[in-house]
Design a protein around this motif. Sequence first.
Motif, PDB file in Angstrom:
ATOM      1  N   ALA A 103       0.827  -1.202   0.000  1.00 44.75           N
ATOM      2  CA  ALA A 103       0.000   0.000   0.000  1.00 44.75           C
ATOM      3  C   ALA A 103       0.863   1.253   0.000  1.00 44.75           C
ATOM      4  O   ALA A 103       0.545   2.241  -0.675  1.00 44.75           O
ATOM      5  CB  ALA A 103      -0.924  -0.013   1.211  1.00 44.75           C
ATOM      6  N   ALA A 104       1.961   1.229   0.755  1.00 50.70           N
ATOM      7  CA  ALA A 104       2.839   2.395   0.811  1.00 50.70           C
ATOM      8  C   ALA A 104       3.458   2.688  -0.552  1.00 50.70           C
ATOM      9  O   ALA A 104       3.647   3.853  -0.926  1.00 50.70           O
ATOM     10  CB  ALA A 104       3.928   2.168   1.854  1.00 50.70           C
ATOM     11  N   ARG A 105       3.782   1.646  -1.303  1.00 51.68           N
ATOM     12  CA  ARG A 105       4.396   1.836  -2.620  1.00 51.68           C
ATOM     13  C   ARG A 105       3.426   2.472  -3.619  1.00 51.68           C
ATOM     14  O   ARG A 105       3.841   3.087  -4.580  1.00 51.68           O
ATOM     15  CB  ARG A 105       4.896   0.492  -3.158  1.00 51.68           C
ATOM     16  CG  ARG A 105       6.183   0.005  -2.499  1.00 51.68           C
ATOM     17  CD  ARG A 105       6.834  -1.105  -3.312  1.00 51.68           C
ATOM     18  NE  ARG A 105       5.985  -2.278  -3.395  1.00 51.68           N
ATOM     19  CZ  ARG A 105       6.047  -3.298  -2.535  1.00 51.68           C
ATOM     20  NH1 ARG A 105       6.900  -3.259  -1.532  1.00 51.68           N
ATOM     21  NH2 ARG A 105       5.263  -4.336  -2.675  1.00 51.68           N
TER      22      ARG A 105
ATOM     23  N   TRP B  18      -1.385   6.459  -6.101  1.00 50.93           N
ATOM     24  CA  TRP B  18      -2.358   5.840  -7.016  1.00 50.93           C
ATOM     25  C   TRP B  18      -3.630   5.451  -6.256  1.00 50.93           C
ATOM     26  O   TRP B  18      -4.742   5.621  -6.756  1.00 50.93           O
ATOM     27  CB  TRP B  18      -1.736   4.608  -7.663  1.00 50.93           C
ATOM     28  CG  TRP B  18      -2.689   3.863  -8.565  1.00 50.93           C
ATOM     29  CD1 TRP B  18      -2.970   4.138  -9.862  1.00 50.93           C
ATOM     30  CD2 TRP B  18      -3.493   2.738  -8.192  1.00 50.93           C
ATOM     31  NE1 TRP B  18      -3.904   3.249 -10.350  1.00 50.93           N
ATOM     32  CE2 TRP B  18      -4.250   2.377  -9.347  1.00 50.93           C
ATOM     33  CE3 TRP B  18      -3.653   2.002  -7.036  1.00 50.93           C
ATOM     34  CZ2 TRP B  18      -5.141   1.317  -9.350  1.00 50.93           C
ATOM     35  CZ3 TRP B  18      -4.547   0.946  -7.036  1.00 50.93           C
ATOM     36  CH2 TRP B  18      -5.284   0.602  -8.176  1.00 50.93           C
ATOM     37  N   LEU B  19      -3.453   4.918  -5.040  1.00 45.39           N
ATOM     38  CA  LEU B  19      -4.606   4.529  -4.241  1.00 45.39           C
ATOM     39  C   LEU B  19      -5.513   5.718  -3.956  1.00 45.39           C
ATOM     40  O   LEU B  19      -6.737   5.652  -4.125  1.00 45.39           O
ATOM     41  CB  LEU B  19      -4.141   3.916  -2.923  1.00 45.39           C
ATOM     42  CG  LEU B  19      -3.940   2.402  -2.866  1.00 45.39           C
ATOM     43  CD1 LEU B  19      -3.402   2.007  -1.500  1.00 45.39           C
ATOM     44  CD2 LEU B  19      -5.242   1.670  -3.148  1.00 45.39           C
ATOM     45  N   ARG B  20      -4.910   6.822  -3.522  1.00 42.33           N
ATOM     46  CA  ARG B  20      -5.723   7.992  -3.172  1.00 42.33           C
ATOM     47  C   ARG B  20      -6.469   8.528  -4.396  1.00 42.33           C
ATOM     48  O   ARG B  20      -7.662   8.854  -4.319  1.00 42.33           O
ATOM     49  CB  ARG B  20      -4.833   9.088  -2.571  1.00 42.33           C
ATOM     50  CG  ARG B  20      -4.233   8.690  -1.229  1.00 42.33           C
ATOM     51  CD  ARG B  20      -3.541   9.873  -0.556  1.00 42.33           C
ATOM     52  NE  ARG B  20      -2.917   9.466   0.692  1.00 42.33           N
ATOM     53  CZ  ARG B  20      -3.575   9.296   1.830  1.00 42.33           C
ATOM     54  NH1 ARG B  20      -4.886   9.500   1.875  1.00 42.33           N
ATOM     55  NH2 ARG B  20      -2.942   8.913   2.923  1.00 42.33           N
TER      56      ARG B  20
ATOM     57  N   SER C 266     -10.249  -0.061   1.732  1.00 48.85           N
ATOM     58  CA  SER C 266      -9.712  -0.792   2.883  1.00 48.85           C
ATOM     59  C   SER C 266      -8.189  -0.719   2.899  1.00 48.85           C
ATOM     60  O   SER C 266      -7.569  -0.553   3.957  1.00 48.85           O
ATOM     61  CB  SER C 266     -10.166  -2.256   2.838  1.00 48.85           C
ATOM     62  OG  SER C 266     -11.565  -2.349   2.937  1.00 48.85           O
ATOM     63  N   ARG C 267      -7.594  -0.851   1.733  1.00 48.81           N
ATOM     64  CA  ARG C 267      -6.137  -0.757   1.655  1.00 48.81           C
ATOM     65  C   ARG C 267      -5.647   0.636   2.039  1.00 48.81           C
ATOM     66  O   ARG C 267      -4.626   0.787   2.729  1.00 48.81           O
ATOM     67  CB  ARG C 267      -5.661  -1.123   0.255  1.00 48.81           C
ATOM     68  CG  ARG C 267      -5.780  -2.613  -0.051  1.00 48.81           C
ATOM     69  CD  ARG C 267      -5.602  -2.927  -1.512  1.00 48.81           C
ATOM     70  NE  ARG C 267      -4.298  -2.568  -2.006  1.00 48.81           N
ATOM     71  CZ  ARG C 267      -3.921  -2.711  -3.281  1.00 48.81           C
ATOM     72  NH1 ARG C 267      -4.772  -3.224  -4.161  1.00 48.81           N
ATOM     73  NH2 ARG C 267      -2.724  -2.352  -3.671  1.00 48.81           N
ATOM     74  N   LEU C 268      -6.407   1.636   1.627  1.00 46.49           N
ATOM     75  CA  LEU C 268      -6.035   2.997   1.981  1.00 46.49           C
ATOM     76  C   LEU C 268      -6.214   3.220   3.483  1.00 46.49           C
ATOM     77  O   LEU C 268      -5.363   3.846   4.138  1.00 46.49           O
ATOM     78  CB  LEU C 268      -6.892   3.990   1.189  1.00 46.49           C
ATOM     79  CG  LEU C 268      -6.484   5.461   1.289  1.00 46.49           C
ATOM     80  CD1 LEU C 268      -5.042   5.655   0.829  1.00 46.49           C
ATOM     81  CD2 LEU C 268      -7.432   6.336   0.467  1.00 46.49           C
ATOM     82  N   THR C 269      -7.298   2.674   4.021  1.00 44.67           N
ATOM     83  CA  THR C 269      -7.513   2.782   5.466  1.00 44.67           C
ATOM     84  C   THR C 269      -6.417   2.051   6.230  1.00 44.67           C
ATOM     85  O   THR C 269      -5.917   2.532   7.256  1.00 44.67           O
ATOM     86  CB  THR C 269      -8.883   2.201   5.839  1.00 44.67           C
ATOM     87  OG1 THR C 269      -9.904   2.919   5.139  1.00 44.67           O
ATOM     88  CG2 THR C 269      -9.128   2.306   7.329  1.00 44.67           C
ATOM     89  N   ALA C 270      -6.054   0.856   5.706  1.00 49.10           N
ATOM     90  CA  ALA C 270      -4.983   0.097   6.343  1.00 49.10           C
ATOM     91  C   ALA C 270      -3.671   0.869   6.308  1.00 49.10           C
ATOM     92  O   ALA C 270      -2.876   0.814   7.253  1.00 49.10           O
ATOM     93  CB  ALA C 270      -4.819  -1.253   5.656  1.00 49.10           C
TER      94      ALA C 270
END
Length: 573
Positions: free
Chosen positions: A185-187, A191-193, A346-350
């Motif tokens: 997720a950090a990498r 893109w996630l946001r 969920s990945r962003l929340t994590a």
Amino acid sequence: MLTNLSIRDVVLIEALDLSLHTGFTALTGETGAGKSILLDSLGLALGERASAGLVRSGADEARVTASFDVPLAHPAYPLLAEQGIATEPGEPLMLRRIISKEGRSRAWINDQAVGITLMRRIAVTLVEIQGQHEQMGLADSSTHRGLLDAYGVSPSLLTAVTRAYANWHKLSAELSAARKALQEAAREEDWLRHTVAELTTLAPQPGEEDLLAQQRHALQQAERRGEAISAALSELNPRDRRNSGPAAALRGASRALQRLLPAPTSPDSGPDPLEARTTEALAALESAENALAEAETLLSRLADESEANPRLLEDAEERLFTLRAAARKHDVTVDDLPGLLEQLSSRLTALESGATHLEALQNAVQEARTAYEDAGARLSTAREKAARKLEQAVTKELKPIKLERARFLVDIAPLPPEQWSAQGMEQLTFLIAANPGQPPGPLAKVASGGELSRLMLALKLVLAEQSAIGTIVFDEIDAGVGGATAAAIGERLHRLAARSVQVLAVTHSPQVAASADAHLRIGKIVRNGNTATHAAPLSAEERQEEIARMLAGDTITDAARAAAASLLGQKND
């Protein structure tokens, strides 16, 4: 236990069917009579390596079938169930092997074809062989930890370690997964946001694609209906002045016909046939005008009721195309977009709360490891006590069987953390120092064949109740000993058999043979110029004669018979 052994065309054995019973059975015969062939035949049924040399000369194949009577709780049944091999409660377990003269081997368990590997796995739960050249069972160090635990460790300690390890392993897996997810997720945080914001704005709903497609189809149908009604109205009342349309045409035709009507005449004049027909035509034109006006009214009303909304159609198509473009972009279906948004959110929340969750998991893993270490330490202490107790019990059995100078040890070696398991934190190995000053080593590497067999007998006496194996075969356990030592071996074989273990012993010792509950004599006969091995159970008289032969050799004396009777009498006493 082994109940029947059927052998066909193995080396010198043409046909042999043995029925075996519980207790201790001695197998005797002159050197070269075929005792080793009998054990080789049993080995075939247990999955040992086969060769074309085992097939009797002139035969097409060798066949061996071993039948076992085993309790329902025997560990062989779960192994068979894993492979889909059905077994009926109370039915014998049959292992069958066929070797062709070309050396090809086939195996069956309960008439179902199996691989040799499975046959061996089943066989080691049924039979243990201790011989001059090969050791099975206790010589395998992988079994030692379980045997010691069964001998002197509380099952509750084993259960506590197993549960603590499972919990530690489960939490460790969760921690590893959480770390991996956080790193991934950090990498891709940017893109996630961006993607989550884009999909949140789009706000896809489950089943929305089908709903929009249906709405689009309905609006397209309404648009086509409106176009057809407008076209019909334009035909009735065209806007183009050059095209007067049917209504104007009907009115023009009426005016033209009205000019044909004559001026009013005097009452005395007779009827004019042309005037009557003209009047009929005018009436028809008037009726047509009225029908046309009615049709125009109905079409206008229908147009008002079916008025399509082009904006609604445009909005539906735009939404549908936007959803499909987003699905193509993320390589999913439109219906999967809501789930994708939830997953990415969920990945962003994590990612945002991952550090806190990771720290909590790390603490839980450390607590679980501490709990496992505590349970493991209690188990290690119990194993240490059980090991010393086992050493004393086995040592007590060594002196009477001419192993008084040997030392039996249980080595408990701590394992590194990466090798800890649900079975604990140490590896156990049974060791033997056969002579004073000799360093202890693994059972199968330090002791000679006869010493190892006798040591196995001592171990078996102590551990008999901890093993599920119902049949133990000793091949010349009395090699190199005689007199009181042989008698002690025989007494211990008899005592082992009394503990619900079937014992088969190939022996040259009359003292060992006299200790048995049953006696099989193996010999050779020559029939039609061919030598064949046979085996037969002995009666009481025949048994005395066989033991006398073992005592005296080729010439059996009355003194040998008396000595044989004395040995048998001691056993009966």
